[in-house]
Motif scaffolding. Structure first.
Motif, PDB file in Angstrom:
ATOM      1  N   GLN A 258       0.821  -1.211   0.000  1.00 45.13           N
ATOM      2  CA  GLN A 258       0.000   0.000   0.000  1.00 45.13           C
ATOM      3  C   GLN A 258       0.859   1.267   0.000  1.00 45.13           C
ATOM      4  O   GLN A 258       0.322   2.377   0.026  1.00 45.13           O
ATOM      5  N   GLY A 259       2.171   1.109   0.002  1.00 37.85           N
ATOM      6  CA  GLY A 259       3.063   2.252  -0.063  1.00 37.85           C
ATOM      7  C   GLY A 259       3.227   2.997   1.239  1.00 37.85           C
ATOM      8  O   GLY A 259       3.521   4.199   1.231  1.00 37.85           O
ATOM      9  N   VAL A 260       3.074   2.311   2.366  1.00 42.23           N
ATOM     10  CA  VAL A 260       3.242   2.982   3.656  1.00 42.23           C
ATOM     11  C   VAL A 260       4.663   3.551   3.747  1.00 42.23           C
ATOM     12  O   VAL A 260       5.614   2.979   3.212  1.00 42.23           O
ATOM     13  N   ASP A 261       4.802   4.689   4.412  1.00 43.14           N
ATOM     14  CA  ASP A 261       6.075   5.397   4.423  1.00 43.14           C
ATOM     15  C   ASP A 261       7.115   4.719   5.316  1.00 43.14           C
ATOM     16  O   ASP A 261       8.312   4.735   5.002  1.00 43.14           O
ATOM     17  N   GLN A 262       6.684   4.150   6.420  1.00 43.70           N
ATOM     18  CA  GLN A 262       7.616   3.595   7.399  1.00 43.70           C
ATOM     19  C   GLN A 262       6.871   2.567   8.232  1.00 43.70           C
ATOM     20  O   GLN A 262       5.646   2.626   8.378  1.00 43.70           O
ATOM     21  N   LEU A 263       7.616   1.620   8.788  1.00 43.36           N
ATOM     22  CA  LEU A 263       7.084   0.658   9.734  1.00 43.36           C
ATOM     23  C   LEU A 263       7.794   0.834  11.066  1.00 43.36           C
ATOM     24  O   LEU A 263       8.967   1.212  11.108  1.00 43.36           O
ATOM     25  N   GLY A 264       7.085   0.537  12.159  1.00 41.02           N
ATOM     26  CA  GLY A 264       7.674   0.609  13.478  1.00 41.02           C
ATOM     27  C   GLY A 264       7.484  -0.696  14.219  1.00 41.02           C
ATOM     28  O   GLY A 264       6.388  -1.269  14.214  1.00 41.02           O
ATOM     29  N   VAL A 265       8.566  -1.201  14.838  1.00 38.28           N
ATOM     30  CA  VAL A 265       8.514  -2.419  15.645  1.00 38.28           C
ATOM     31  C   VAL A 265       9.118  -2.105  17.015  1.00 38.28           C
ATOM     32  O   VAL A 265       9.680  -1.029  17.236  1.00 38.28           O
ATOM     33  N   ALA A 266       9.012  -3.044  17.931  1.00 39.03           N
ATOM     34  CA  ALA A 266       9.515  -2.818  19.288  1.00 39.03           C
ATOM     35  C   ALA A 266      10.940  -3.311  19.475  1.00 39.03           C
ATOM     36  O   ALA A 266      11.718  -2.687  20.200  1.00 39.03           O
ATOM     37  N   PHE A 267      11.271  -4.442  18.853  1.00 38.55           N
ATOM     38  CA  PHE A 267      12.547  -5.106  19.121  1.00 38.55           C
ATOM     39  C   PHE A 267      13.290  -5.385  17.830  1.00 38.55           C
ATOM     40  O   PHE A 267      12.677  -5.551  16.762  1.00 38.55           O
ATOM     41  N   VAL A 268      14.594  -5.509  17.924  1.00 39.69           N
ATOM     42  CA  VAL A 268      15.407  -5.777  16.749  1.00 39.69           C
ATOM     43  C   VAL A 268      15.013  -7.101  16.100  1.00 39.69           C
ATOM     44  O   VAL A 268      15.039  -7.237  14.867  1.00 39.69           O
ATOM     45  N   GLU A 269      14.613  -8.086  16.912  1.00 43.67           N
ATOM     46  CA  GLU A 269      14.232  -9.385  16.343  1.00 43.67           C
ATOM     47  C   GLU A 269      13.051  -9.259  15.390  1.00 43.67           C
ATOM     48  O   GLU A 269      12.985  -9.963  14.371  1.00 43.67           O
ATOM     49  N   GLU A 270      12.107  -8.380  15.727  1.00 43.86           N
ATOM     50  CA  GLU A 270      10.961  -8.157  14.831  1.00 43.86           C
ATOM     51  C   GLU A 270      11.427  -7.532  13.516  1.00 43.86           C
ATOM     52  O   GLU A 270      10.959  -7.907  12.435  1.00 43.86           O
ATOM     53  N   GLY A 271      12.347  -6.586  13.611  1.00 45.22           N
ATOM     54  CA  GLY A 271      12.860  -5.966  12.401  1.00 45.22           C
ATOM     55  C   GLY A 271      13.617  -6.940  11.522  1.00 45.22           C
ATOM     56  O   GLY A 271      13.460  -6.953  10.293  1.00 45.22           O
ATOM     57  N   VAL A 272      14.457  -7.767  12.137  1.00 48.04           N
ATOM     58  CA  VAL A 272      15.206  -8.770  11.372  1.00 48.04           C
ATOM     59  C   VAL A 272      14.242  -9.725  10.676  1.00 48.04           C
ATOM     60  O   VAL A 272      14.437 -10.091   9.503  1.00 48.04           O
ATOM     61  N   ARG A 273      13.186 -10.109  11.366  1.00 46.97           N
ATOM     62  CA  ARG A 273      12.214 -11.019  10.753  1.00 46.97           C
ATOM     63  C   ARG A 273      11.572 -10.390   9.526  1.00 46.97           C
ATOM     64  O   ARG A 273      11.351 -11.059   8.510  1.00 46.97           O
ATOM     65  N   LEU A 274      11.285  -9.104   9.580  1.00 50.71           N
ATOM     66  CA  LEU A 274      10.724  -8.432   8.408  1.00 50.71           C
ATOM     67  C   LEU A 274      11.717  -8.428   7.251  1.00 50.71           C
ATOM     68  O   LEU A 274      11.338  -8.679   6.100  1.00 50.71           O
ATOM     69  N   ARG A 275      12.955  -8.144   7.542  1.00 50.58           N
ATOM     70  CA  ARG A 275      13.959  -8.139   6.470  1.00 50.58           C
ATOM     71  C   ARG A 275      14.114  -9.536   5.868  1.00 50.58           C
ATOM     72  O   ARG A 275      14.214  -9.695   4.646  1.00 50.58           O
ATOM     73  N   GLN A 276      14.112 -10.554   6.715  1.00 46.07           N
ATOM     74  CA  GLN A 276      14.247 -11.923   6.205  1.00 46.07           C
ATOM     75  C   GLN A 276      13.043 -12.334   5.364  1.00 46.07           C
ATOM     76  O   GLN A 276      13.153 -13.211   4.507  1.00 46.07           O
ATOM     77  N   ALA A 277      11.907 -11.684   5.607  1.00 43.08           N
ATOM     78  CA  ALA A 277      10.695 -11.965   4.833  1.00 43.08           C
ATOM     79  C   ALA A 277      10.610 -11.113   3.574  1.00 43.08           C
ATOM     80  O   ALA A 277       9.614 -11.170   2.852  1.00 43.08           O
ATOM     81  N   GLY A 278      11.630 -10.312   3.307  1.00 45.73           N
ATOM     82  CA  GLY A 278      11.668  -9.529   2.083  1.00 45.73           C
ATOM     83  C   GLY A 278      11.042  -8.160   2.168  1.00 45.73           C
ATOM     84  O   GLY A 278      10.864  -7.500   1.146  1.00 45.73           O
ATOM     85  N   VAL A 279      10.712  -7.693   3.372  1.00 54.72           N
ATOM     86  CA  VAL A 279      10.151  -6.351   3.533  1.00 54.72           C
ATOM     87  C   VAL A 279      11.278  -5.337   3.429  1.00 54.72           C
ATOM     88  O   VAL A 279      12.275  -5.424   4.156  1.00 54.72           O
ATOM     89  N   THR A 280      11.139  -4.368   2.532  1.00 60.03           N
ATOM     90  CA  THR A 280      12.192  -3.382   2.279  1.00 60.03           C
ATOM     91  C   THR A 280      11.833  -1.979   2.761  1.00 60.03           C
ATOM     92  O   THR A 280      12.679  -1.085   2.721  1.00 60.03           O
ATOM     93  N   THR A 281      10.604  -1.758   3.194  1.00 62.62           N
ATOM     94  CA  THR A 281      10.181  -0.467   3.722  1.00 62.62           C
ATOM     95  C   THR A 281      11.076  -0.074   4.905  1.00 62.62           C
ATOM     96  O   THR A 281      11.477  -0.945   5.678  1.00 62.62           O
ATOM     97  N   PRO A 282      11.382   1.208   5.077  1.00 63.95           N
ATOM     98  CA  PRO A 282      12.149   1.610   6.266  1.00 63.95           C
ATOM     99  C   PRO A 282      11.479   1.134   7.552  1.00 63.95           C
ATOM    100  O   PRO A 282      10.257   1.242   7.702  1.00 63.95           O
ATOM    101  N   VAL A 283      12.284   0.606   8.475  1.00 62.25           N
ATOM    102  CA  VAL A 283      11.780   0.061   9.734  1.00 62.25           C
ATOM    103  C   VAL A 283      12.522   0.726  10.889  1.00 62.25           C
ATOM    104  O   VAL A 283      13.751   0.665  10.957  1.00 62.25           O
TER     105      VAL A 283
END
Length: 396
Positions: free
Chosen positions: A71-96
């Motif tokens: 949907q073109g969201v500008d940024q994503l926010g997570v609480a912990f680094v593990e959540e961010g790493v999981r997004l990257r491993q899943a192919g999410v490229t949006t700024p986190v």
């Protein structure tokens, strides 16, 4: 084109060789998520950081983040680094952005996975600089200013050396500065104006030292709903993005639609004789013969035991055949019972625990009130034993 409805366990694939046929599931309406994002964008007119921490408030971290990215969201926010790493491993490229406090030994993981770091003290700034220099890569940082939450962040009144050091850093790219609102869920809060004043005064130091002003973000869901002056350069909706109000005092100032439904089925029907107690502790018994059905979900799934009924008029309820019926007796680890009176229900009839059935609706806000808690806790408490089913959305 819409994707067909499908079930997916947000914690990962179902074990090989096992078909997931559990009747209980969290149903996530991706079209409603798109609707909410669009309404929030139109309402605030600034970029949106969608908060997807805590398994996207129980909706499923990776599927929700992928959909928001589409949907073109500008940024994503997570609480912990593990959540961010999981997004990257899943192919999410949006700024986190990782919103939580950092441990020094984790910093290399942030940088390696292109995750933006909340820097909440001068000491942590120096730790990030050292790690970035050692890796030969600049770190993207957001400065955290404490304006009244007293959680993490440099106090606004002592933030000048912190801001100066960050602005001068060779190994940190200063993208943003932010704070968190403590009372914005209540539109009558006087605290919010005070926090905004403190935040803007801290940010003014960038102009004093001739440094470029980074992005400023302050508004959480309550700020988005109630306090336009807090929108600044970006907003951070969390629970409102999923169509749920953060507090009983909150106003529905935006047309938001619930994204989550929690559904199950009747798995057993019986007639309980007058005076015969139901469930552990024998805390409830009918005064007349009644019909009781069993639902296969319990506190082992994160459904609150606080929704148990002892016959005192309190306790939870569900929807069956478009009508509301009370939970009776104690909620068990894997099951609970419902009194349907003299009405009918068959095995495999749909049971709605959160959501709409016909003209009847039972929201997460009301369920939280019945359990004596907040809707955040209801939603994020629904754990990985419950499969997630995603409906709507654009086919990939």
């Amino acid at each position: 084109m819409h994707a067909p409805d499908h079930a997916q366990d947000a914690s990962g694939p179902v074990q090989s060789g096992v078909v997931d046929t559990r009747p209980t599931r969290v149903r996530v309406d991706l079209d409603n998520l798109s609707h909410n994002l669009g309404r929030i964008r139109a309402h605030v007119g600034v970029p949106v950081m969608a908060i997807v921490k805590a398994n996207a408030y129980g909706h499923g971290l990776v599927p929700v983040a992928r959909h928001l990215q589409a949907q073109g969201v500008d940024q994503l926010g997570v609480a912990f680094v593990e959540e961010g790493v999981r997004l990257r491993q899943a192919g999410v490229t949006t700024p986190v952005l990782v919103l939580g406090g950092i441990s020094g030994r984790q910093i290399s993981q942030y940088i390696a996975h292109d995750l933006e770091i909340t820097v909440s003290s001068l000491d942590k700034l120096h730790q990030v600089e050292a790690a970035a220099e050692a890796m030969g890569r600049r770190a993207v940082i957001h400065l955290k200013i404490d304006t009244g939450m007293e959680r993490i962040g440099v106090h606004s009144y002592s933030s000048r050396p912190f801001i100066e050091a960050a602005a001068a850093s060779r190994w940190c790219e200063l993208k943003a500065v932010y704070s968190h609102l403590a009372c914005a869920d209540d539109p009558g809060s006087a605290m919010t104006a005070l926090q905004l004043e403190r935040f803007l005064e801290a940010c003014a130091h960038f102009d004093r030292i001739g440094a470029p002003m980074p992005l400023r973000h302050l508004a959480n869901s309550g700020g988005v709903l109630h306090f336009p002056q807090t929108w600044l350069d970006m907003v951070r909706p969390g629970i409102a993005l999923y169509g749920v109000l953060p507090d009983p005092a909150s106003r529905r100032s935006i047309d938001l639609r619930p994204v989550m439904s929690l559904v199950s089925q009747v798995v057993y029907f019986k007639v309980v004789k007058a005076g015969n107690p139901v469930s552990y502790g024998a805390t409830w018994a009918p005064s007349t013969d009644t019909r009781v059905v069993t639902i296969p979900i319990g506190y082992g799934d994160g459904y609150p035991r606080a929704l148990s009924s002892a016959g005192d008029g309190r306790g939870g309820a569900v929807l069956i055949r478009g009508r509301r019926h009370p939970i009776v007796g104690r909620v068990c680890m894997d099951q609970f019972m419902v009194d349907i009176g003299q009405e009918s229900a068959w095995n495999e009839d749909e049971v709605v625990l959160i959501g709409r059935q016909g003209d009847a609706f039972l929201g997460a806000e009301e369920l939280a009130r019945m359990a004596g808690t907040i809707p955040y806790e209801i939603m994020v408490g629904l754990n990985e034993r419950i499969p997630r089913q995603y409906v709507g959305g654009v086919a990939e």
